[in-house]
Design a protein around this motif. Structure first.
Motif, PDB file in Angstrom:
ATOM      1  N   THR A 161       0.832  -1.200   0.000  1.00  0.00           N
ATOM      2  CA  THR A 161       0.000   0.000   0.000  1.00  0.00           C
ATOM      3  C   THR A 161       0.864   1.246   0.000  1.00  0.00           C
ATOM      4  O   THR A 161       0.612   2.195  -0.736  1.00  0.00           O
ATOM      5  CB  THR A 161      -0.913  -0.006   1.230  1.00  0.00           C
ATOM      6  N   TRP A 162       1.908   1.198   0.819  1.00  0.00           N
ATOM      7  CA  TRP A 162       2.818   2.350   0.856  1.00  0.00           C
ATOM      8  C   TRP A 162       3.498   2.545  -0.484  1.00  0.00           C
ATOM      9  O   TRP A 162       3.610   3.660  -0.987  1.00  0.00           O
ATOM     10  CB  TRP A 162       3.872   2.159   1.965  1.00  0.00           C
ATOM     11  N   ALA A 163       3.945   1.441  -1.054  1.00  0.00           N
ATOM     12  CA  ALA A 163       4.608   1.541  -2.357  1.00  0.00           C
ATOM     13  C   ALA A 163       3.664   2.170  -3.371  1.00  0.00           C
ATOM     14  O   ALA A 163       4.067   3.013  -4.173  1.00  0.00           O
ATOM     15  CB  ALA A 163       5.040   0.149  -2.821  1.00  0.00           C
ATOM     16  N   VAL A 164       2.398   1.768  -3.309  1.00  0.00           N
ATOM     17  CA  VAL A 164       1.402   2.318  -4.240  1.00  0.00           C
ATOM     18  C   VAL A 164       1.260   3.819  -4.035  1.00  0.00           C
ATOM     19  O   VAL A 164       1.309   4.600  -4.988  1.00  0.00           O
ATOM     20  CB  VAL A 164       0.043   1.620  -4.054  1.00  0.00           C
ATOM     21  N   HIS A 165       1.139   4.232  -2.779  1.00  0.00           N
ATOM     22  CA  HIS A 165       0.982   5.661  -2.513  1.00  0.00           C
ATOM     23  C   HIS A 165       2.182   6.446  -3.006  1.00  0.00           C
ATOM     24  O   HIS A 165       2.031   7.487  -3.652  1.00  0.00           O
ATOM     25  CB  HIS A 165       0.788   5.899  -1.004  1.00  0.00           C
ATOM     26  N   ILE A 166       3.373   5.934  -2.714  1.00  0.00           N
ATOM     27  CA  ILE A 166       4.576   6.679  -3.097  1.00  0.00           C
ATOM     28  C   ILE A 166       4.691   6.755  -4.611  1.00  0.00           C
ATOM     29  O   ILE A 166       4.942   7.825  -5.185  1.00  0.00           O
ATOM     30  CB  ILE A 166       5.825   6.036  -2.469  1.00  0.00           C
ATOM     31  N   SER A 167       4.438   5.631  -5.293  1.00  0.00           N
ATOM     32  CA  SER A 167       4.535   5.670  -6.751  1.00  0.00           C
ATOM     33  C   SER A 167       3.518   6.634  -7.325  1.00  0.00           C
ATOM     34  O   SER A 167       3.820   7.362  -8.279  1.00  0.00           O
ATOM     35  CB  SER A 167       4.299   4.294  -7.365  1.00  0.00           C
ATOM     36  N   ALA A 168       2.324   6.614  -6.761  1.00  0.00           N
ATOM     37  CA  ALA A 168       1.283   7.509  -7.284  1.00  0.00           C
ATOM     38  C   ALA A 168       1.695   8.965  -7.095  1.00  0.00           C
ATOM     39  O   ALA A 168       1.542   9.785  -8.001  1.00  0.00           O
ATOM     40  CB  ALA A 168      -0.047   7.229  -6.605  1.00  0.00           C
ATOM     41  N   VAL A 169       2.256   9.271  -5.912  1.00  0.00           N
ATOM     42  CA  VAL A 169       2.694  10.655  -5.670  1.00  0.00           C
ATOM     43  C   VAL A 169       3.751  11.057  -6.693  1.00  0.00           C
ATOM     44  O   VAL A 169       3.697  12.141  -7.289  1.00  0.00           O
ATOM     45  CB  VAL A 169       3.237  10.804  -4.232  1.00  0.00           C
ATOM     46  N   LEU A 170       4.714  10.142  -6.920  1.00  0.00           N
ATOM     47  CA  LEU A 170       5.779  10.449  -7.872  1.00  0.00           C
ATOM     48  C   LEU A 170       5.211  10.694  -9.265  1.00  0.00           C
ATOM     49  O   LEU A 170       5.567  11.656  -9.952  1.00  0.00           O
ATOM     50  CB  LEU A 170       6.785   9.287  -7.930  1.00  0.00           C
ATOM     51  N   LEU A 171       4.322   9.823  -9.665  1.00  0.00           N
ATOM     52  CA  LEU A 171       3.733   9.928 -10.994  1.00  0.00           C
ATOM     53  C   LEU A 171       2.987  11.249 -11.155  1.00  0.00           C
ATOM     54  O   LEU A 171       3.151  11.966 -12.144  1.00  0.00           O
ATOM     55  CB  LEU A 171       2.783   8.755 -11.202  1.00  0.00           C
ATOM     56  N   VAL A 172       2.180  11.560 -10.154  1.00  0.00           N
ATOM     57  CA  VAL A 172       1.396  12.794 -10.216  1.00  0.00           C
ATOM     58  C   VAL A 172       2.325  13.994 -10.257  1.00  0.00           C
ATOM     59  O   VAL A 172       2.134  14.926 -11.047  1.00  0.00           O
ATOM     60  CB  VAL A 172       0.434  12.877  -9.016  1.00  0.00           C
ATOM     61  N   ALA A 173       3.379  13.966  -9.432  1.00  0.00           N
ATOM     62  CA  ALA A 173       4.319  15.074  -9.404  1.00  0.00           C
ATOM     63  C   ALA A 173       4.967  15.253 -10.771  1.00  0.00           C
ATOM     64  O   ALA A 173       5.072  16.361 -11.303  1.00  0.00           O
ATOM     65  CB  ALA A 173       5.389  14.832  -8.348  1.00  0.00           C
ATOM     66  N   LEU A 174       5.349  14.134 -11.374  1.00  0.00           N
ATOM     67  CA  LEU A 174       5.997  14.161 -12.679  1.00  0.00           C
ATOM     68  C   LEU A 174       5.069  14.783 -13.720  1.00  0.00           C
ATOM     69  O   LEU A 174       5.503  15.537 -14.587  1.00  0.00           O
ATOM     70  CB  LEU A 174       6.339  12.728 -13.077  1.00  0.00           C
ATOM     71  N   TRP A 175       3.793  14.471 -13.614  1.00  0.00           N
ATOM     72  CA  TRP A 175       2.851  14.962 -14.618  1.00  0.00           C
ATOM     73  C   TRP A 175       2.459  16.423 -14.388  1.00  0.00           C
ATOM     74  O   TRP A 175       2.111  17.126 -15.305  1.00  0.00           O
ATOM     75  CB  TRP A 175       1.607  14.067 -14.632  1.00  0.00           C
ATOM     76  N   LEU A 176       2.524  16.828 -13.129  1.00  0.00           N
ATOM     77  CA  LEU A 176       2.111  18.183 -12.799  1.00  0.00           C
ATOM     78  C   LEU A 176       3.253  19.183 -13.009  1.00  0.00           C
ATOM     79  O   LEU A 176       3.034  20.327 -13.369  1.00  0.00           O
ATOM     80  CB  LEU A 176       1.649  18.204 -11.338  1.00  0.00           C
TER      81      LEU A 176
END
Lengths: 411, 383, 363
Positions: B12-27
Motif C-alpha cells: 500500500t505504501w509503495a502504491v501511494h509513493i509511486s502515485a505521488v511520484l507519478l502525479v508530481a511528474l505529470w504536474l
C-alpha cells in the motif's frame, strides 16, 4: 464587421438555419408532398416516413461528403498531377520524386519510431497509473492531474517542454529542468545507475516484451499447434514476427549503445538538437498528453473486471503482481488494443508538436510536417498530396479494422 | 481494493509513493510554466523556476550612495547612511564583504574597520553606515558585496503586458477573441447537424443505413491533412477564401464523424420502449426528436461539445490553412505562440504568459466538465 | 369501445422467419384477452402489430370495423403499457401523463381534468410533480397505466406489465388491474404475459400461441385447463405439465378405453367412434388429477424422487425410455414412498385422449 459579431450571426444563421431546415422540410413533407388525406392516409404516411430519414441525414451527408470523402479522392488526383505543368497528369512522378528525397525517408523512419514508442509507453504508463490510482483514496484527484494535459494544446505543451529542455551556457544558472538535473551527474556511480543501467534495463525489458509478443504470434505456426485463419493469417503472422525480430535486434543494439556510451558530463545540452535522441524528447511531450487518455479508458476497463475473478485468484494464492498480469490484463486486452490504435492514429497525424518545437530540423521530421512543408512552403502540391496519401495508407489498416468491427457489431 | 485480504501494508505504501511520484511528474511541467509566467525576465534568466518558490540566496554587488552628494558632517567626521535595497524590497543580508575576494567575510551588524579610522557596518535589513574622514568619503560610493536572501517574489506584470498592453507582437487579447470566434460556432453547428443524422441512423429504418454507419466509422480516422488543399481550392472557388466562414465549415466537417458516432451510439442505447410509447402517444419523428431524444441525449452532446471545443481551441493546422491570411488580423492564439517561439524564443516571461493564457480556458473547461469528457471518451472508444 | 378482428394475419421477418402464422381472432368489446405462449411464440409481436409498432406482413387488422393495417399507432385509438413502463425520464408524472394530450392539442383545462381524474383513480395525486426516478417500481407502473387511461383509448394494450415487479407487488398490482377493469367494463384490453397465474386470474379469454404454428386454442381459462384442444395447450397450461402416456384404444363409445403401453388401462369421458379401435393415442392426465389406488390403475411405477411441499406431495417416476418422467401430485403428506411401486388412477372426466396431438373431445 467585427469578427465576434460575425461569429454571433453565424451561430444564429447556422443553428437557426439547421433547425429551420429540419422543421420546415418535415412540415413540407407531411403537409404538402404527402398529406395524409382520407383515402390513402396510411400509404402517404408510409411514403413520408421513407423519405424522412434522408431529410434528417442530408446536411450531415453533404458536410461529410464535401469535407472528408471528396478530399480523399481529390488529394489522390492531385498527387498524380503537377501544378507547375498546368495540373497535367504525371503518373507516379511525384511519388518517385518523394521517394528520392532523404528528408522523406527521415520522416518515415521517425514516424515509425514514434509509432513504436509513443503508443507503447503511453499505454504502459496509462495502465500503471490506472492501476495505482484505482487503489488509493485520493485516486480521483491523481487521475484529474494525470488526465489534465489532455486539455492542453500541442502548442502549449511545446512551450512547456521547451522551457524544460532549455539550455544556458555552462557558467549561468540553468533554467531548464533537464539541464539542471543533467549537471548534477558527473560520471560517478549515480550517473552510471541512472543514465546507463536504468535506460539499458528499460530498453532491454522493452525488447523482452516485444519478444514475448513475437513468440505468441509465432507459436500457432510451430508444428504441433493449430493455426486458425489459414494461409493469409500465417503470412501476416510471419510478417509480424519479422518486424518484431527487427525491433528486438535494434533494441538490443540500442541497449549496448547506451551502456557503452561516454557521456559529456558537465556540459549543458541543447536537447532538441541531438540527432536521434531529440525524437524522444519530442515524443515525451505526446506521451505526457496521451497517458491520461489511456489511463481513463483502462481504468474504466479495470473496474469493469468482475471482482469475483480477482477474489478467486487471491484465494488460489496469487500475489498482487500475478493478479495484475495473470488475471486483470488478459481480461482487458480488447481495451488495450483500442487504446493502442487510438493513440496510433494521433501519432500518425502528429504535426503541431514538431512544427512548434523543431519544425523538422535536426533530423526530427515527421510525415505530417513534411507534408505541410511541401504544401505551404515549397508550394509543391503534387509531392505534398503524395505524402498525404502515404499518411492515408498508413491509417487505412485501422480504418478497415474499425469498419469491419462496426459491421460485425451491428449484425 | 484497500484493505482487501492479500494486500500488504508495505505494498500500500509503495502504491501511494509511486502515485505521488507519478502525479508530481505529470504536474511539474505545467506548474513550471505557471510559475514562470509570474516572474520577471531577470528572475527567469537568473534561476530556475523551481528556486523561486523558496527564498532565494543571491550574491550581489551594491554601491552605497555617492558620498560627495550624501555625506553628512558630524564632529569633523563624515558619515554616509542608507539602505542597500529599495524601500519595498523585503530582502535580508546574511553575510557581506567589502572585497571581491572575501564576499562573505562579515556577519550582518559587524562594524568593520577599514583602516585609518574608516569603518562600515551593514545590518541584516541592508541599512549601512559608512564613516570616515573627508578624503575617505569621496569619489564613488563604496562597493558592498552582499549575500542576500530574498523571499519569493512574483509579479502580474507579464499578464498586464500580454493581455492589456495592446502590443501587436506580444498581445494576446485580440488573438484570444479570434480563437473564441473560431471556437463557438465550430462547436455548436456540428452538434445540431450531427444530432439529426444520429437520430436517423439510430432509430429510423431505411435502406443503406448500415453502409452509412460504416462510412461514418471509416471517416472517423481519415486524416484531415488530406483535406487541406482540396478544401482550400474549394473555398477559393466559391469565393470565401481564407476566413472565419471557411474555418467554421472546415471544423464542422472534421468534427462531424465523431459527433455522429458518439451521438448515435448514445441514442441507440436509449430505451426502445420510450420511443415507441411516444409514437403511440401520437408524436411525429420530429416531435420525438425534439421532445424526447434531445433532452435525453444531453450528456452525449455535452461530451462531444467538450471534445470539439478543446480540439478547435487547441487547433493550429486548420487555422493556419483556412483562417490566417497575409494580414495576420485573424491570427489565433496557438499560431501567435508559435510566432512568439520564433521571434521571442528567449523571452520566457512573455512566452510562458502567452502560453498560459491560451491553456487557461481549456483547463477551466476540463476541470469543470471532466465528468462529461470521461463519459464521452468511454463511449467513443470502448465497445 | 371497440372490437378487434384479425383475419389471416401473418408476420414474417426478413422473408424467412415465420413468427406468426394465419392468426384469426375476434376480440369483443369489453373483453380482457390474454396472450400467453412460450418464449418466441410472437405474443409480444402480435400485440405490437395491433399497436402499429410492427408492420403486418399479410392479413387484415380491423379495430372498430375499420381497416387499420397502415394507420400509424397514434390514430388507432389504442394505449399501450410497456414492460419497462417507458416513462419519459425527463418529465414529471404530470408531464408524462399529459404528453399525449398536448400532442393532440387538447385544451389545458381538459388536460388537467383528465390527468387529475386518472391520478385519483390510481392514487397518484401526491406524486404528480415528481420525476419518474423518484418513484418506486409499483408507482412507476401506475403512472404508466395512468398515462394510458388519460387518453381514454378504445383498446388498452399491456405488454408484460408486471414482470419487472417483485413477487409481492406483482400480486397487488394484478389485483389493481382486475379492479381497474371492473371500473371500465366497456374498455377492451389485451394483455401479454408469460405468467400463467396472471393469465388465469385476469383473463376473460386466453389465447395460447404456439411457436410458428399459429393459435393453439382460444377459450376461457377453465376451458383451457379442463378441456385443452391439443397436446400443446394441455402441456402449456398447468404446472407441472400434464403427463402424456402413449397407448392404444381398446374400447370405444361414449367413453373411450385406452391400454397404456407397458401398463394399465385408462377410461376417458371423451367419445369415440368404433372405427377408432386400435388407434394409437396419447392419454393425458394432470399430475394433480392422479390419485393412489390399490385396484385398477392407469400407471404403475417406481417412485424416483419425492418432493414434500406440505399441502401436496409430488412423486417423480423413472422416465420411460426417452420420455419425460411421469409426475403425480397427491394432496397432503405422503412419506416413505421413495423406491416403492405406486399405482395411480384418475376420474374419467379428467382424462384426455389425444390422437395425433388433437383431443378426442373436439372431434
Amino acid at each position: 464587421m467585427h469578427p465576434a459579431l460575425q461569429g454571433l450571426i453565424t451561430i444564429i444563421i447556422g443553428v437557426g438555419g439547421c433547425l429551420g431546415y429540419f422543421y420546415f422540410s418535415n412540415q413540407i413533407l407531411d403537409k404538402v408532398i404527402f398529406p395524409p388525406k382520407k383515402n390513402d392516409a396510411g400509404r402517404n404516411i408510409n411514403r413520408a416516413n421513407a423519405v424522412r430519414p434522408w431529410l434528417f441525414l442530408l446536411p450531415a451527408i453533404i458536410a461529410l461528403g464535401l469535407y472528408l470523402a471528396y478530399p480523399v479522392f481529390s488529394t489522390l488526383w492531385l498527387s498524380l498531377t503537377d501544378r507547375s505543368q498546368d495540373n497535367a497528369f504525371v503518373g507516379l512522378a511525384n511519388y518517385n520524386q518523394m521517394f528520392n528525397e532523404p528528408k522523406f525517408w527521415e520522416a518515415m523512419v521517425n514516424n515509425m519510431l514514434w509509432l513504436i514508442v509513443v503508443p507503447a509507453v503511453s499505454t504502459a504508463f496509462g495502465l500503471l497509473s490506472a492501476q495505482l490510482t484505482d487503489r488509493i483514496a485520493w485516486g480521483n484527484i491523481a487521475k484529474s492531474i494525470i488526465f489534465m494535459p489532455m486539455a492542453i494544446s500541442f502548442v502549449g505543451a511545446a512551450v512547456i517542454f521547451k522551457l524544460i529542455y532549455d539550455a544556458r551556457p555552462v557558467d549561468q544558472a540553468q533554467i531548464g529542468v533537464l539541464n539542471a538535473v543533467w549537471l548534477q551527474f558527473e560520471g560517478g556511480t549515480g550517473s552510471f545507475l541512472f543514465l546507463k543501467l536504468l535506460p539499458g534495463i528499460i530498453v532491454l525489458s522493452f525488447a523482452g516484451i516485444v519478444s514475448y509478443i513475437g513468440w505468441l504470434t509465432l507459436k500457432p505456426l510451430l508444428p504441433g499447434e493449430t493455426n486458425q485463419g489459414g494461409g493469409l493469417m500465417a503470412i501476416a503472422r510471419l510478417i509480424a514476427v519479422v518486424i518484431t525480430a527487427y525491433i528486438i535486434v535494434r533494441s538490443l543494439l540500442l541497449a549496448v549503445g547506451i551502456m557503452s556510451s561516454s557521456l559529456p558530463y558537465g556540459e549543458p545540452q541543447q536537447w532538441l538538437t541531438l540527432p536521434f535522441w531529440n525524437n524522444f524528447f519530442l515524443m515525451i511531450v505526446l506521451i505526457w498528453i496521451q497517458t491520461g487518455f489511456a489511463m481513463v479508458i483502462l481504468s474504466a476497463a479495470l473496474r469493469g473486471i468482475p471482482e469475483e475473478t480477482v477474489e478467486a485468484a487471491i484465494v488460489d494464492g496469487a500475489n498482487p503482481f500475478q493478479v495484475f498480469f495473470g488475471i486483470k490484463v488478459p481480461q482487458i486486452t480488447g481495451t488495450i488494443v483500442v487504446v493502442w490504435t487510438t493513440i496510433t492514429l494521433v501519432v500518425l497525424k502528429i504535426f503541431d508538436i514538431v512544427f512548434a518545437m523543431t519544425n523538422g530540423q535536426w533530423e526530427t521530421q515527421v510525415l505530417a510536417n513534411y507534408m505541410f512543408d511541401k504544401l505551404f512552403r515549397a508550394n509543391d502540391w503534387g509531392v505534398g498530396s503524395a505524402s498525404a496519401i502515404i499518411i492515408m495508407l498508413l491509417v487505412s489498416p485501422i480504418l478497415i479494422w474499425n469498419v469491419y468491427n462496426a459491421r460485425k457489431e451491428m449484425q | 481494493m484497500d484493505g482487501m485480504a492479500g494486500t500488504s501494508s508495505k505494498l500500500t505504501w509503495a502504491v501511494h509513493i509511486s502515485a505521488v511520484l507519478l502525479v508530481a511528474l505529470w504536474l511539474f511541467p505545467t506548474v513550471g510554466l505557471l510559475v514562470s509566467s509570474f516572474r520577471t525576465a531577470d528572475q527567469i534568466s537568473s534561476s530556475g523556476w523551481w528556486a523561486s518558490v523558496f527564498s532565494s540566496e543571491q550574491r550581489t554587488v551594491i554601491r552605497t550612495v555617492d558620498p560627495d552628494d550624501f555625506r553628512i558632517e558630524e564632529n569633523s567626521a563624515f558619515a554616509v547612511t542608507g539602505d542597500l535595497f529599495a524601500a519595498d524590497e523585503e530582502k535580508e543580508v546574511i553575510a557581506w564583504g567589502t572585497s571581491s575576494r572575501e564576499v562573505e567575510a562579515y556577519a550582518p551588524g559587524d562594524l568593520v574597520d577599514l583602516g585609518d579610522g574608516e569603518s562600515i557596518t551593514v545590518d541584516s535589513e541592508g541599512t549601512y553606515s559608512w564613516k570616515g574622514n573627508e578624503e575617505q568619503l569621496s569619489g564613488r560610493g563604496k562597493r558592498v558585496f552582499a549575500t542576500v536572501v530574498s523571499p519569493p517574489d512574483f509579479t502580474t506584470d507579464n499578464y498586464e503586458r500580454v493581455l492589456f498592453s495592446g502590443d501587436s507582437t506580444d498581445g494576446m487579447a485580440k488573438t484570444f477573441f479570434n480563437t473564441l470566434t473560431v471556437t463557438i460556432p465550430a462547436t455548436i453547428i456540428p452538434i445540431v447537424i450531427a444530432a439529426f443524422a444520429a437520430y436517423a441512423l439510430a432509430w429510423m429504418q431505411f435502406p443503406g443505413r448500415a453502409i452509412l454507419i460504416a462510412s461514418v466509422v471509416g471517416l472517423l480516422v481519415v486524416p484531415l491533412q488530406l483535406a487541406l488543399i482540396p478544401l482550400l481550392q474549394f473555398h477559393n472557388n466559391i469565393g470565401i477564401g481564407k476566413g472565419y466562414l471557411g474555418t467554421w465549415m472546415a471544423h464542422t466537417g472534421f468534427g462531424l464523424p465523431l459527433a455522429v458516432y458518439l451521438l448515435r451510439n448514445y441514442m441507440v442505447g436509449l430505451p426502445r420502449d420510450i420511443i415507441e410509447n411516444a409514437k403511440v402517444d401520437g408524436a411525429t419523428d420530429f416531435q420525438i426528436f425534439t421532445k424526447i431524444i434531445i433532452p435525453l441525449s444531453f450528456p452525449a452532446m455535452a461530451s462531444f461539445a467538450i471534445f470539439q471545443f478543446l480540439w478547435t481551441w487547441n487547433d493550429l493546422l486548420v487555422a493556419r490553412v483556412f483562417l490566417i491570411d497575409a494580414t495576420g488580423e485573424t491570427t489565433v492564439m496557438t499560431n501567435q505562440i508559435v510566432e512568439l517561439l520564433g521571434t521571442r524564443g528567449g523571452n520566457w516571461e512573455i512566452l510562458a504568459t502567452a502560453a498560459f493564457v491560451s491553456i487557461a480556458v481549456p483547463l477551466i473547461v476540463f476541470f469543470t466538465m471532466q465528468r462529461y469528457l470521461v463519459r464521452g471518451l468511454l463511449a467513443g472508444s470502448v465497445k | 369501445m371497440a372490437d378487434i378482428k384479425l383475419t389471416d394475419v401473418n408476420k414474417i421477418y426478413g422473408g424467412k422467419v415465420h413468427v406468426l402464422k394465419d392468426i384469426n381472432l375476434d376480440i369483443e368489446k369489453g373483453e380482457l384477452i390474454v396472450f400467453v405462449g412460450p418464449s418466441g411464440c410472437g405474443k409480444s409481436t402480435l400485440l405490437r402489430m395491433i399497436a402499429g409498432l410492427e408492420t403486418i406482413t399479410s392479413g387484415r387488422l380491423e379495430i372498430d370495423h375499420e381497416h387499420v393495417n397502415d394507420v400509424p399507432p397514434a390514430q388507432r385509438g389504442i394505449a399501450m403499457v410497456f414492460q419497462s413502463y417507458a416513462l419519459y425520464p425527463h418529465m414529471t408524472v404530470r408531464e408524462n401523463m399529459s404528453f399525449a394530450l398536448k400532442l393532440a392539442k387538447k385544451s389545458p383545462q381538459e388536460i388537467t381534468e383528465s390527468v387529475d381524474r386518472a391520478a385519483r383513480i390510481l392514487q397518484l395525486e401526491p406524486f404528480l410533480d415528481r420525476l419518474p426516478k423518484a418513484l418506486s417500481g409499483g408507482q412507476r407502473q401506475r403512472v404508466a397505466i395512468g398515462r394510458s387511461i388519460v387518453r381514454d383509448p378504445k383498446v388498452y394494450l399491456f405488454d408484460e406489465p408486471l414482470s419487472n415487479l417483485d413477487a409481492a407487488l406483482r400480486v397487488a398490482t394484478r389485483i389493481e388491474i382486475a379492479q381497474l377493469k371492473e371500473q371500465m367494463p366497456d374498455s377492451t384490453m389485451i394483455y401479454v404475459t408469460h405468467d400463467q397465474v396472471e393469465a388465469m386470474t385476469l383473463a376473460d379469454r386466453i389465447v395460447v400461441l404456439t411457436v410458428g404454428e399459429g393459435i393453439g386454442q382460444v377459450g376461457n381459462p377453465l376451458q383451457l385447463y379442463e378441456r385443452p384442444e391439443n397436446e400443446f395447450v394441455a402441456q402449456f397450461i398447468g404446472s407441472p405439465a400434464m403427463n402424456l402416456l402413449p397407448g392404444k384404444i381398446i374400447a370405444t363409445g361414449k367413453q373411450t378405453t385406452v391400454r397404456i403401453a407397458g401398463g394399465g388401462v385408462a377410461v376417458s369421458d371423451a367419445p369415440s367412434k368404433s372405427s377408432d379401435e386400435n388407434l394409437k393415442v396419447n392419454v393425458g392426465v394432470r399430475p394433480e388429477d392422479f390419485s393412489e389406488t390399490k385396484g385398477d390403475y392407469i400407471f404403475e411405477g417406481e417412485v424416483d424422487i419425492v418432493e414434500a411441499l406440505g399441502e401436496v406431495t409430488q412423486l417423480y417416476f423413472k422416465a420411460q425410455k426417452g420420455g419425460d418422467p411421469i409426475i403425480g401430485k397427491l394432496a397432503g403428506i405422503h412419506s416413505g414412498l421413495r423406491g416403492e411401486t405406486v399405482r395411480l388412477t384418475a376420474e374419467p372426466n379428467k382424462v384426455q385422449v389425444f390422437h395425433e396431438g388433437k383431443s378426442l373431445y373436439y372431434r
